[in-house]
Write a protein that holds these residues in place. Structure first.
Motif: not given
Length: 223
Positions: A8-9, A13-14, A93, A97, A107, A109, A111, A167-168, A187
């Motif tokens: 995940f970015d 995204v989050i 989100v 998750i 998962l 992260l 970033s 996911i970006e 996304y």
């Protein structure tokens, strides 16, 4: 190859911290007596805080220092981060998750944000229990669009790239995933502007579209 890990970015995204940064900047400008217009502020897009403070200080002849301005901005941002009632996770989100976590998907992260900001987000929204690792691009030699951060994230998940999905939401992030040769879901939300999605493997507007059962045509969901 089955999907085993999602990388995940964070920003876009989050969470979306841009509105908080905007509020923090304008409160800081006001506290130093700088009447910055919306148009002038728009010219700062993508600029580092230090550069913004330098430009405003020079433009308005402020009798202060860059460090003082930056400290005020950071303090206001922190207050807004924990106190602004409008600041929340991006809709859908958390559900996604939880869905991945319940189905045994690893998962990570990955970033570009600082580790301090990442930890603030994870503490505020209690996300640590879902993620097996967090990587801050600020600690790496190269930043997106360099693929380093996603290559490290796949290694952290201990999965081959073919079993991972990124996911970006940004041009640079999507390009980084492409260069890492990792499947990328772009996304695209109502808040997304002027980003390039052509290199994403799929583009979605709702996180429901990234549930495991809906990715069956891209990944074999059974080992």
């Amino acid at each position: 190859m089955p999907l085993k890990a999602v990388l995940f970015d964070m920003d876009g995204v989050i969470v979306d911290t841009e509105p908080l940064h905007r509020k923090a900047y304008f409160q800081m400008f006001e506290s130093f007596g700088a009447d910055v217009s919306a148009e002038f502020y728009a010219s700062f897009a993508g600029a580092a805080t230090k550069k913004v403070c330098q430009t405003v200080m020079d433009s308005f002849g402020l009798k202060t220092t860059i460090e003082e301005m930056m400290n005020v901005k950071r303090q206001v941002f922190k207050e807004l981060f924990f106190g602004d009632p409008d600041f929340d996770l991006i809709p859908g989100v958390r559900k996604l998750i939880e869905h991945y976590h319940e189905n045994g998907i690893k998962l990570i992260l990955a970033s570009s944000a600082s580790q301090v900001t990442i930890d603030m987000v994870f503490e505020k929204f209690e996300l640590d229990s879902y993620f097996m690792g967090k990587i801050s691009g600020a600690d790496l030699k190269a930043s997106k669009p360099h693929p380093e951060i996603f290559l490290l994230a796949a290694q952290m998940a201990n999965e081959p790239n073919a079993n991972c999905m990124v996911i970006e939401d940004s041009t640079n992030g999507i390009l980084a995933a492409h260069r890492a040769e990792i499947f990328c879901a772009g996304y695209k939300s109502e808040h997304t502007h002027l980003q390039e999605y052509s290199l994403a493997n799929i583009v979605v507007h709702d996180f429901e579209e990234l549930r495991i059962e809906k990715l069956h045509s891209y990944f074999l969901t059974n080992s």
